[in-house]
Design a protein around this motif. Structure first.
Motif, mmCIF file in Angstrom:
data_model
loop_
_atom_site.group_PDB
_atom_site.id
_atom_site.type_symbol
_atom_site.label_atom_id
_atom_site.label_comp_id
_atom_site.label_asym_id
_atom_site.label_seq_id
_atom_site.Cartn_x
_atom_site.Cartn_y
_atom_site.Cartn_z
ATOM 1 N N VAL A 119 0.721 -1.261 0.424
ATOM 2 C CA VAL A 119 -0.004 0.646 -0.163
ATOM 3 C C VAL A 119 0.980 1.573 0.061
ATOM 4 N N PRO A 120 0.527 2.331 -0.714
ATOM 5 C CA PRO A 120 1.708 3.232 -1.103
ATOM 6 C C PRO A 120 0.983 4.345 0.017
ATOM 7 N N GLU A 121 2.025 5.444 0.741
ATOM 8 C CA GLU A 121 2.242 6.214 1.574
ATOM 9 C C GLU A 121 0.330 7.150 0.957
ATOM 10 N N ALA B 63 1.558 7.053 -8.783
ATOM 11 C CA ALA B 63 1.377 5.880 -8.159
ATOM 12 C C ALA B 63 -0.133 5.780 -7.520
ATOM 13 N N LEU B 64 -0.375 6.246 -6.955
ATOM 14 C CA LEU B 64 -1.793 5.871 -6.234
ATOM 15 C C LEU B 64 -3.188 5.541 -6.920
ATOM 16 N N ASP C 24 -9.382 11.182 -3.088
ATOM 17 C CA ASP C 24 -10.852 10.243 -2.376
ATOM 18 C C ASP C 24 -9.914 8.899 -2.574
ATOM 19 N N ILE C 25 -8.796 9.233 -3.399
ATOM 20 C CA ILE C 25 -7.937 7.404 -2.967
ATOM 21 C C ILE C 25 -6.899 7.910 -2.334
ATOM 22 N N SER D 207 -5.198 6.705 3.269
ATOM 23 C CA SER D 207 -4.961 7.076 5.113
ATOM 24 C C SER D 207 -6.125 6.440 5.545
ATOM 25 N N TRP D 208 -7.553 6.276 5.338
ATOM 26 C CA TRP D 208 -8.037 4.846 6.347
ATOM 27 C C TRP D 208 -7.536 3.809 6.608
ATOM 28 N N TYR D 209 -6.972 3.018 5.130
ATOM 29 C CA TYR D 209 -6.689 2.309 5.769
ATOM 30 C C TYR D 209 -5.392 2.014 6.493
ATOM 31 N N GLY D 210 -4.512 2.992 6.566
ATOM 32 C CA GLY D 210 -3.798 2.860 7.247
ATOM 33 C C GLY D 210 -3.911 3.165 9.076
#
Length: 143
Positions: free
Chosen positions: A79-81, A88-89, A109-110, A115-118
């Protein structure tokens, strides 16, 4: 993954857990280490993660399904930052959810989803099973 009670607040970064409600509004707790509590007035817009969808080519795609795909493919597809390059996103999200509507799902949105996934992936609720909705029963106790 149990997203029940997890919300996003318009104008505030991060995610929150609803811990109560009173006549003044909702009582929320941050999901970070500090676990700060705050009172949000009833006019503030909040969105439950269980209700959020993104635009798909056929049907809307539940955020929960996207998180599950991200988790399942995390080893093969890191998962990218959230602050990564826009290209990349977009490339990452195309691999995770190829059926999303590229014209209506923006990079912002991505970034928010990543961010939420992190935030969520480091919490114990990630491993919890979602509660099954209770079946409605007749007055005599049968379904």
């Amino acid at each position: 993954m149990n997203l029940k009670g997890i919300v996003s607040v318009t104008g505030k970064p991060g995610l929150y857990k609803v811990i109560g409600q009173n006549k003044s509004g909702f009582i929320l707790e941050t999901l970070d280490e500090a676990r700060n509590k705050l009172l949000i007035n009833p006019n503030t817009r909040i969105a439950a993660l269980t209700e959020i969808t993104i635009f798909g080519l056929e049907d809307d795609i539940r955020l929960r399904d996207i998180f599950e795909k991200m988790g399942a493919r995390a080893k093969e597809l890191p998962v990218p930052e959230p602050k990564a390059d826009n290209k990349a996103l977009k490339d990452y999200f195309e691999k995770i959810s190829p059926d999303h509507d590229k014209d209506r799902v923006y990079v912002s949105d991505i970034k928010k989803i990543v961010s939420w996934y992190g935030i969520l992936s480091s919490l114990p609720l990630w491993e919890e099973k979602e509660e099954a909705p209770e079946a409605e029963q007749d007055e005599d106790g049968t379904e």
